[in-house]
Every structure is written in C-alpha cells, then in structure tokens.
Design a protein around this motif. Structure first.
Motif, PDB file in Angstrom:
ATOM      1  N   ARG A  85       0.838  -1.184   0.000  1.00 55.55           N
ATOM      2  CA  ARG A  85       0.000   0.000   0.000  1.00 55.55           C
ATOM      3  C   ARG A  85       0.884   1.248   0.000  1.00 55.55           C
ATOM      4  N   PHE A  88       0.016   8.758   1.707  1.00 52.67           N
ATOM      5  CA  PHE A  88       0.450  10.135   1.932  1.00 52.67           C
ATOM      6  C   PHE A  88       1.283  10.640   0.754  1.00 52.67           C
ATOM      7  N   ARG A 100      -2.730  15.802  -3.347  1.00 50.93           N
ATOM      8  CA  ARG A 100      -2.311  14.973  -2.215  1.00 50.93           C
ATOM      9  C   ARG A 100      -3.270  13.794  -2.133  1.00 50.93           C
TER      10      ARG A 100
ATOM     11  N   ALA B 141      -1.808  11.418   9.559  1.00 48.75           N
ATOM     12  CA  ALA B 141      -3.003  11.226   8.734  1.00 48.75           C
ATOM     13  C   ALA B 141      -3.983  12.373   8.926  1.00 48.75           C
ATOM     14  N   PHE B 144      -2.785  15.199   6.965  1.00 53.91           N
ATOM     15  CA  PHE B 144      -2.867  14.956   5.531  1.00 53.91           C
ATOM     16  C   PHE B 144      -4.306  14.998   5.050  1.00 53.91           C
ATOM     17  N   ALA B 148      -6.836  16.493   1.698  1.00 54.17           N
ATOM     18  CA  ALA B 148      -6.982  15.398   0.750  1.00 54.17           C
ATOM     19  C   ALA B 148      -8.444  15.166   0.428  1.00 54.17           C
ATOM     20  N   ALA B 149      -8.626  14.245  -0.507  1.00 51.38           N
ATOM     21  CA  ALA B 149      -9.993  13.939  -0.910  1.00 51.38           C
ATOM     22  C   ALA B 149     -10.770  13.390   0.272  1.00 51.38           C
ATOM     23  N   ILE B 152     -11.755   9.471   0.735  1.00 49.81           N
ATOM     24  CA  ILE B 152     -10.807   8.403   0.996  1.00 49.81           C
ATOM     25  C   ILE B 152     -10.527   8.340   2.487  1.00 49.81           C
ATOM     26  N   GLN B 153     -10.767   7.203   3.036  1.00 48.59           N
ATOM     27  CA  GLN B 153     -10.582   7.030   4.469  1.00 48.59           C
ATOM     28  C   GLN B 153      -9.106   6.844   4.773  1.00 48.59           C
ATOM     29  N   VAL B 154      -8.676   7.508   5.815  1.00 51.85           N
ATOM     30  CA  VAL B 154      -7.288   7.367   6.248  1.00 51.85           C
ATOM     31  C   VAL B 154      -7.295   6.756   7.627  1.00 51.85           C
ATOM     32  N   GLY B 155      -6.596   5.670   7.808  1.00 51.56           N
ATOM     33  CA  GLY B 155      -6.530   5.054   9.120  1.00 51.56           C
ATOM     34  C   GLY B 155      -5.117   4.634   9.421  1.00 51.56           C
ATOM     35  N   ARG B 157      -3.112   2.237   9.637  1.00 46.06           N
ATOM     36  CA  ARG B 157      -2.917   0.809   9.366  1.00 46.06           C
ATOM     37  C   ARG B 157      -1.449   0.563   9.081  1.00 46.06           C
TER      38      ARG B 157
END
Lengths: 373, 671
Positions: A85, A88, A100, B141, B144, B148-149, B152-155, B157
């Motif tokens: 994956r 950022f 971004r 995160a 960021f 950001a869009a 889109i989920q940021v986690g 991980r």
C-alpha cells in the motif's frame, strides 16, 4: 530518490538525542529503549516511503490547456504497481502542490484532478514533477523525480475588452457587421425585390409573389467581417510580468475581435511569423501560441517592425500592443496613420503618452484595458 | 478513548503515576483520564498564562505533597505536566497542541525509564512499541486528510512487521549505543527495612508479614559447595529478644591481596535488592577477601559477619569473596565466651526436660548434636505459630507448643547449649536451596531467610547447628512465580545493569567470534563456497519462483481478469434473460441485483456471487483466483439447472452483448 527529515522528524530526532543525553546521566540505560524506538521509527518511515513510491506510476495527460487563474479539468492517472500500500502521496511541480492522496492500495488505479490554480502563463513540463511520500509516520519524506512526457499549457487570462477597431471589411457568411448592400443570403431579413435573371427559385419569397406583384425574391442584410492586425513586441524589455500583462491585453483584444466576427492577424516581433485566425475559428491555437511566448529582449527595433508590418495584410487595422513605446514606433504609427491606415497603440499603464496625434492610444493594466487618452 | 493518542497519553499518565507509588496515583490518573475524556466536550480554552499557572501549581503541589508523604519529589515537573494533559483532554486541540501532548506523553515515558527497573518496564515498553507508531501515523493522517480527498478514508494501518522491527531496533540501540555514566547514583525505594531486628521480624516468620512465602529474589550467588550465608550474628539475649553485640572489632577485607586467597573458594554474588541487606554482606564460611561495586569498604567483625560502610545502588550490584568452609579453630576470647554463655534463669521444668533429653551425655559436641536432632525430629515447623509466653518463652516452646519457625528453634537451641556451658549464638542469614533455571547459580529469595545456631567447641571452633525441621526437608520446588522471579532477576542483571563494561565485553566477544568465524571460513574455503553457492541458488529460485507464483497480479493480469469477469457476467445476464429477467441499461449491476433480491429470485445467492466478483474485478481492479472462477462456474451451472426456463421466450430482439437487451425490464431500478 532523495530522503530528508520532515519538521516532525527533526523534532523527534531532537527528542531522541535528549533522551540519549538523559540516558547517559541516568542510573540505568533503559532510556535507550525509547531512543532506539524513535530512531527505528525514522528508519521504518524511510523504508515505508521508499516502498510506497517504488511502484507508483503517474500518468498525466500529454497536453493540457488552461488559462491563467483556472485549474485543469483533465484527470491524472495514478497507478500503484507495487505489492504494498502506498500512502500520503504528494505531487509537486514548479506550480506547487498538484495533489495529495492519502492512500493508494496495491494494484489500484485512481484518477484525480490536480488542485492548483495556474496563476502564471507558460508551459509547464511534467519532467520536473516530483512525487513524495511521508507514509506512514510523517517523520521522513522521500521524493522521487518523475520524468514523464507531457505538459500543461497555461494561456494568458482573457478578460472582457471592447472589440478593437477593424478595417478592410469583406463579405463573409456569418459576418457580424452589416453592410450597406443587400444579398440573397444571410441571417437578417431585409425585404424583397423583383426577381432578376440568375436568381434561384429557392430565393423566391412566396408570400409577396402570391399577391400578384410578380416574382419576388428575399434579400438579406450584407454580412461583413473586418480585419484587425496585432503587433506584439515579444517582451522587448525582458520583463516577464510586463510581457504577461501585454499578452493578456493582446489575447483579450484578439478574442474580442474574433467574437465580433473579424479576422485577426497577429505577429510577434521576436519570431516574425504572422498568424491569421478566421472568425468563428477555435481560439485554442491562439492561446497556445501566446502561452509559449517568452521574453525576447531587443526584439523591438525598426528593422523587425518593418518586417512585421510587411508580413501583414495592408487591409488590416493595425494595433500595436507593446510593453514599451520607443520613438520609432510612434513615427511608424504616424506614417501608417498618414497612409490612411487604422492604427491604435496599446501601452502599459503608466507609460508616458507618445504624442501621436490622430492615433488612439490605450493603456492596459494586468486585468483590463483602460480607455484611451 | 479509541484514539491511539489518548491511549498513549494514558500510558504516560500511568508511567508518571508510578513515580509516586505503585497503585494510588496510577489508578487516580486512570480515573481522571476516563472522566476527562467522557466529560462533555466544550470549547474551553485557557490562556497560555492560565495553563502556565496550572502547570506551576501542579509542580508545586507534587513537590509539597511528596515531601509531606515521603514520596519521590524528583519528578514534580512530570506531575505538573500530568495536570496539563488532563485539562487538555477536556477540549479539542489544534494540531500544534496535539503534538505537544504527544511530546509530554513521551516525557512521561522517559520518566518511567529512569526508575522503573522491574518487569513492569517490559509492559510499558510493549505498549510504547504498539502505540508510538500508531500515534505518529494518526497525527500525520489527520494533517494529511485536511487537504486530501474527503472520500478516501485514512486510518493508522501499519504492517504487522512494524512492531517486531521496532522491538529489534530498540534492542539494537540499547546494546549498541555507547554509554557513559555521568550522573550521581540515585537511591531507589527500599522494599524492606535494613536493620537486623526488622529482618528477623518480617522475613524469618513470613506469615506475620507482607512477605509471606515471598519468592522475590534478593541476590544470586555463584560458586561451588555453598553453605549457609551469614548476615547477622546475634549474641546478646535479654530474655525476650536477641540482638547483635554493640561493640565488636572490625577487620578490613577489601585490602587483602589477591595472592593470599590461594586455596580459598571463590564466590560471586549479584545483589538485586541492595536495600534489603542492610549493611550486611551475606557470605558463607570464613571470608578472607571481599570486594564489590556498590559499597565503600568491607569489614569482618569478630563474630564472623561481614559488613560494609556506605553503600549505594550501582548499575551492577555485585561483590565477590574468597572463603574457607573449614577454617582453623581460633581460641575464644574471654569476652566472647562470657557473652556467648549468658542466659536468663531457667525454670526447673526446662532443666528437667534438658536432663531428660540428654540422658546423661557429658561430651559437649554429643550434647549439641543430641539436642539438635531432638528438636528437629520431635518438633514441628510451623509458620505463624501462636505467640510464646512472654515470661517463660523457652518453657512454653519446649514443653507446650513444640512448634514454630526457624528463629524459635535457633534461639531455643542456643539457650539450651548455654545452659550446658557451651558458648552458642544465633545466626541469621539465607540458605541457598534453589538453583536458577540455567543451573549456574543459586537464587537467594526472601523465603530463603533462615536462622540457625552456632556452638563453639575448643578443638573444632564454631560449629553450625540447625535445629529447624524445615531446613532438613527443604525441597527444590519450582513454580510459575519462581520463573517470574528468575526473569525479574535476569532482567535486573542483564538489562537494567547493562553498563559500558558489559557492552565492551559483549562487543569484544562478538569481534572475537567474528574473527574465529573468519579464520574458520578461511581454512574451510571450499565448504564456505559450497554453502554460498547453495544459498545463491536458493535465493535465485526464490526470486524467480516468487515472480512466477507470488506476483501474478500485475496490471496485465488485472486487465485479463476484468475481461473474464465481464464474460461471466454476460453469461449470467443471458441466463437471466432466457428466464424473463432482463437488465435495463440505466441499471448498475448492483441495482439490478437489488431488484432481483427484492423480487425473491430463487437463485439470488448465485446471482449475487457472480455480480460481486464481476464488480470486484471490473471496478475494483481485483484479480480472480482459480477458486473464485470455480465458484463462478458452479454458480452459473446451478443457476442454469435449478432455475427453470420461462415457458414462453420473450420475442424481443436477441441481445448480442451482455448488457444490451430489448427484453422487457423485470426489475425496477433501485431507489
């Protein structure tokens, strides 16, 4: 691929150094464990970033056309070919941050539109595109230079302007100027006249013919189009901002002339290639040409001016859109005026008036053309 | 509470609380953390001045209360920061404040590293390994995601290997980073008192103290044929308690030349609980030379005990000594003889009991052995036995209770011997009974504390007598707690006390081993080359085989599976069309599926399976495994066989594509 510490990374490194100093003076060295943990975080972050960027392929459109003050409408493709994956991600060019992206899964392909508004005219190659990542800890930033083909062409901003004076009217289908004569075709119905030899049956005006006056045919207002020529000095002074203002004014005037249904011919003193744009033609080529102009110091001289004028049709009204106005330009304008040519000078705001009697002089600013003196 | 940052803050608060005590403040911080997080969030905002005052107030309160309650005041700043952390939990924080809270939690963690030397540190370390990367990821995160869009989920991980790598990195840093001890020695909290009286009270009869059956390791001793380890020698008896003599001569042991230790047995002791030893240095036999790292000078008094002057906690609390188990007997001075033969007037019943037991024996050593055997065999070892009669404790013990712990037996035997004119004394110390797990040393625990008797015979010197029944029946039993204590000792010995010299030895050993390995490789070049070649072959096979098998999911494969999935889906649509169920062009596959499910299609499960795989391959860029293809095949076959064909086929134009159909729509588009 370049590695550098982010601001947070430098802070964490400082904390680790402090902990290390404390460990040296501590009874036990257990503080070295968190020191190692923080240092490992930095290393892990670098490895994650490298792995993130390794499989990323960026596919921008090969060419993209926008105007100053606009953002692009075309989407870019981003593909993660890697097994891991990516996250950022941040793409940068000379314009700043393009986009971004928080995450991009393995083998995922995503389309996105760059964020920035293009403020500056010019041609921006994708070869100076940089993709960076701080995934996942934000301590180390890894940057990769992406040498991908393609460019973004940013034309000058076009603002509302009054159509320039034109000359050399000629009949043309779709011309927006009304002539004093009438023709058998056109858009504006003018009346009827008796049918003459050579008139086609399709021109018969049946309603009036049925009234017993004989065969009558329809007549329309004559549609004419004028001609306007623009002479640009190509940034004679070498000032990029002055050239940008000049090109905005020139572009706006040309678009206004084209909108008014005139022919436009223009020549740049740096390249001395005259271009003719027909009314109703796409202005895309014009804007691209204007976008690609770069300052050419010394391009405004009598010899080049003569060559440029020689390449233009003598039926045109001549408009000088310049960044400076030397004396020989004023003399040339006066000579043209005396030769009964329509001549107009467009100069930057704040330029002293050149003192050309009978020749209209207008001034332009960054975003408008001011009324003439 | 789910936020890793909040959990990391809690970890910091617990670490800071442990600097105060083991239970009260950590639990209090935990409760306050829960309350603050569950308090209704209001946009409270203290000015920086107010927060500064709060911080200073917290520091001052911690310092003052620490002095009042006798707690550690070194970490008052951390307590002030704790207050600040708790207050900041009450409101949303901006990005900078958020990172500042992370830094404070790191500071709290560092505080724990300076005083938490037991195995609890491992738990703290484990929690840190899990939380620190998650906290940093979450913080990054959040920063960021702001630009950001939003879809889109940021986690946070992280891959699983992050955590082992962090542990490994910490370990490498701990082992490899150069270290110099520049600071002063800090005193640590003592777990037991240091004087001999308290040691007797709290250790020898563990049932009456908080150290009941305590398995905590006090020290570890290496050596051959180790005897009873003497701590204190008790000579004076006032009728109720034994005590050490007030005056005694001291002889230095640390300045004895090493050359004079030839023929003596060597012992090496690693002390874990320095405070629990008091000034005594447990040792067996008669010590000739003794040196150590955590005290100034070592002395031996004329009663056999070894003591030290000023002592401190060093990184390695060790001492070593050379001893003789059977020294030449030395004459007893008159003062010592007088001190060792005094006893309170004995009752006639005790004297009668004594005569009865000895049964006419006159030889002193035989008398002593007879009494020792009698007490050991006829009496019972019992922890927490009832208190003895204060006026006649010996009579009560010998004639009535006949049970007790080691101190009673040692005391009784010493008094009985004195009644017979034999100089005797009580010795308190430890009995090494249990070896550590590697078998290289004895672990000395609190529960190994013991009291025994020494009697003097002119031709033998001081002879050791142990009348306690338990001592004879001691078994080397191990339990889970023993393992835990061994781990604790190993942690203390090899991690907490890992210093520069140990590090140097470690690296020197590694370099030496590397040199030896290189020399061996040089002499066995052919074998090494064979091995390297084999390894290279294996690596090549792994690389090429890995490319063939592990990474089939390239973009080309994705594209191929996308087409295949489309063909499967086309077959499905064709089957459904033949059964009067057609999809209109405006419907997405999922909408079509939902419509079928609403209409209770008999084979809805098969349709759903094919549709899901189609969507995953077509829109999700996923590949189809062979199992998945088999499932799709099976589903299509089942659909074809079990779902009956409609009686009259639709008359519409036959669709050539998988989605184009002119048949009437059987399902309504999903809402």
């Amino acid at each position: 691929m370049t590695f550098r510490l982010t601001k947070t990374g430098r802070l964490i490194l400082g904390v680790a150094a402090l902990f290390y100093l404390a460990a040296l003076t501590s009874q036990s060295s257990l503080l070295l464990f968190p020191v190692g943990m923080l240092l490992t975080c930095l290393g892990l972050n670098a490895a994650y970033c490298w792995r993130s960027l390794k499989g990323i392929e960026l596919r921008p459109p090969k060419s993209d056309y926008v105007l100053e003050g606009q953002s692009t409408n075309q989407s870019w493709q981003l593909v993660n070919h890697g097994r891991c994956r990516a996250g950022f991600l941040e793409a940068e060019s000379r314009l700043g941050c393009l986009f971004r992206l928080p995450t991009l899964e393995s083998l995922q392909e995503i389309s996105l539109r760059p964020d920035p508004v293009f403020r500056k005219r010019g041609v921006f190659l994708h070869s100076d595109l940089q993709l960076s990542s701080i995934y996942p800890l934000g301590l180390v930033q890894v940057t990769v230079r992406h040498d991908v083909p393609g460019e973004v062409v940013v034309g000058p901003a076009i603002y509302a302007a009054e159509a320039p004076r034109v000359a050399g009217f000629e009949a043309i289908v779709g011309g927006k100027q009304k002539g004093k004569y009438r023709s058998l075709s056109g858009a504006d119905f003018a009346g009827v006249r008796p049918m003459q030899s050579g008139d086609a049956v399709k021109h018969v005006h049946w309603r009036s013919s049925a009234k017993g006056l004989g065969w009558m045919v329809k007549t329309f207002d004559q549609e004419l189009a004028g001609r306007a020529a623009f002479v640009l000095d190509g940034g004679h002074g070498g000032d990029a901002e002055a050239l940008d203002n000049c090109l905005r004014a020139a572009g706006s005037l040309m678009v206004a002339a084209l909108d008014a249904g005139h022919h436009v011919q223009w020549v740049d003193l740096a390249r001395l290639e005259s271009r003719l744009i027909l009314p109703l033609a796409d202005i895309h080529t014009l804007l691209e040409d204007l976008a690609r102009l770069s300052p050419s110091p010394g391009s405004l001289n009598p010899a080049r001016l003569d060559l440029a004028l020689g390449s233009l049709s003598s039926r045109n009204a001549v408009h000088f859109v310049l960044t400076e106005c030397p004396d020989f330009v004023a003399q040339t304008a006066m000579e043209l005026h005396r030769a009964r040519r329509q001549v107009t000078l467009y100069l930057p705001q704040g330029t002293p008036s050149p003192g050309v009697s009978g020749v209209p002089v207008h001034f332009y600013a960054a975003d408008q053309v001011l009324e003439g003196a | 509470m789910k936020s890793p940052r909040h959990q990391f803050i809690l970890l910091g608060l617990i670490c800071q609380g442990l600097s105060w005590d083991d239970y009260f403040l950590p639990v209090l911080n935990l409760v306050l953390w829960v309350i603050c997080l569950n308090w209704p969030r209001k946009n409270l905002r203290f000015s920086p001045l107010a927060e500064g005052i709060l911080l200073l107030g917290g520091c001052a309160a911690a310092f003052g209360l620490g002095r009042v309650f006798g707690k550690n005041t070194h970490f008052f700043l951390g307590h002030g920061l704790t207050l600040l952390q708790l207050v900041r939990l009450l409101r949303p924080l901006d990005r900078r404040e958020t990172f500042f809270t992370i830094l404070i939690a790191l500071f709290h963690l560092s505080v724990a590293c300076t005083f938490l030397f037991d195995l609890r540190f491992l738990l703290i370390l484990l929690a840190s390994v899990i939380l620190i990367p998650r906290v940093l990821t979450e913080w990054t995160a959040q920063g960021f995601a702001s630009n950001a869009a939003p879809t889109i989920q940021v986690g946070p991980r992280l891959d699983w290997f992050t955590y082992p790598v962090l542990v490994l990195g910490s370990l490498v840093a701990f082992l490899a980073l150069p270290r110099v001890f520049l600071g002063a020695h800090l005193t640590t909290r003592s777990s037991t008192a240091t004087d001999s009286g308290t040691l007797l009270d709290s250790v020898l009869d563990p049932a009456h103290s908080g150290l009941a059956l305590s398995g905590r390791v006090v020290m570890q001793i290496e050596g051959q044929d180790i005897g009873y380890l003497r701590c204190f020698t008790l000579v004076d008896y006032d009728g109720g308690e034994w005590s050490a003599p007030k005056k005694h001569a001291l002889k230095r042991l640390d300045d004895v030349p090493r050359a004079q230790t030839r023929g003596y047995e060597y012992r090496r002791v690693r002390v874990k609980e320095v405070a629990s030893l008091g000034h005594a240095l447990p040792s067996d036999g008669t010590v000739k030379r003794l040196t150590g790292s955590f005290f100034g000078r070592a002395y031996q008094n004329n009663y056999g005990g070894v003591v030290s002057d000023m002592r401190w906690n060093s990184r390695r609390n060790t001492y070593e000594y050379w001893t003789s188990r059977h020294p030449h007997p030395e004459p007893l001075s008159s003062v010592q003889r007088l001190a060792c033969t005094q006893f309170p007037p004995a009752s006639p019943r005790v004297l009668a009991w004594l005569d009865l037991v000895l049964d006419g024996l006159s030889e002193p050593l035989a008398q002593a052995r007879k009494l020792e055997a009698w007490l050991r065999n006829k009496f019972t070892y019992e922890l927490g036995a009832p208190e003895l009669n204060r006026l006649h404790p010996l009579e009560d013990f010998l004639l009535h209770q006949r049970q007790g712990h080691c101190e009673r037996f040692a005391s009784a035997l010493a008094l009985l011997l004195r009644m017979k004119g034999i100089p005797a004394r009580v010795v308190v110390g430890y009995v090494p009974t249990c070896r550590n797990w590697s078998g290289t040393a004895y672990n000395i625990r609190f529960k190994d504390a013991h009291a025994w008797t020494e009697a003097y015979f002119p031709d033998l010197g001081w002879v050791q007598l142990d009348a306690t029944p338990r001592a004879a029946e001691e078994t080397d039993r191990r339990g889970l707690m023993d393992l835990f204590q061994d781990l604790d000792l190993a942690w203390s010995s090899y991690v907490v006390n890992f210093d520069g010299s140990t590090q140097y030895r470690l690296f020197a050993g590694a370099v030496k081993s590397f040199g030896e390995a290189a020399a061996w490789a040089k002499s066995n070049l052919l074998n090494v080359a064979e091995f390297a070649g084999l390894f290279a072959l294996l690596l090549c096979w792994r690389v090429f085989h890995g490319r063939a098998t592990v990474r089939p999911e390239g973009p080309r494969q994705v594209q191929r599976d996308r087409v295949v999935a489309g063909q499967f889906y086309g077959q499905l649509l064709e089957l459904l069309r033949q059964r009067g169920l057609s999809r209109v062009l405006s419907q997405t596959p999922l909408e079509f599926l939902q419509g079928l499910q609403r209409n209770a299609l008999p084979s809805a499960a098969e349709v759903e399976l094919v549709t899901r795989y189609f969507c995953a391959a077509r829109y999700g860029c996923q590949t189809l495994s062979s199992d998945q293809r088999k499932q799709i095949h099976a589903a299509l076959e089942k659909l074809a066989t079990e779902f009956p064909l409609k009686a009259s086929k639709p008359t519409g134009r036959r669709s050539s594509g998988r989605q184009q159909t002119a048949a009437p729509c059987a399902t309504a588009p999903a809402e």
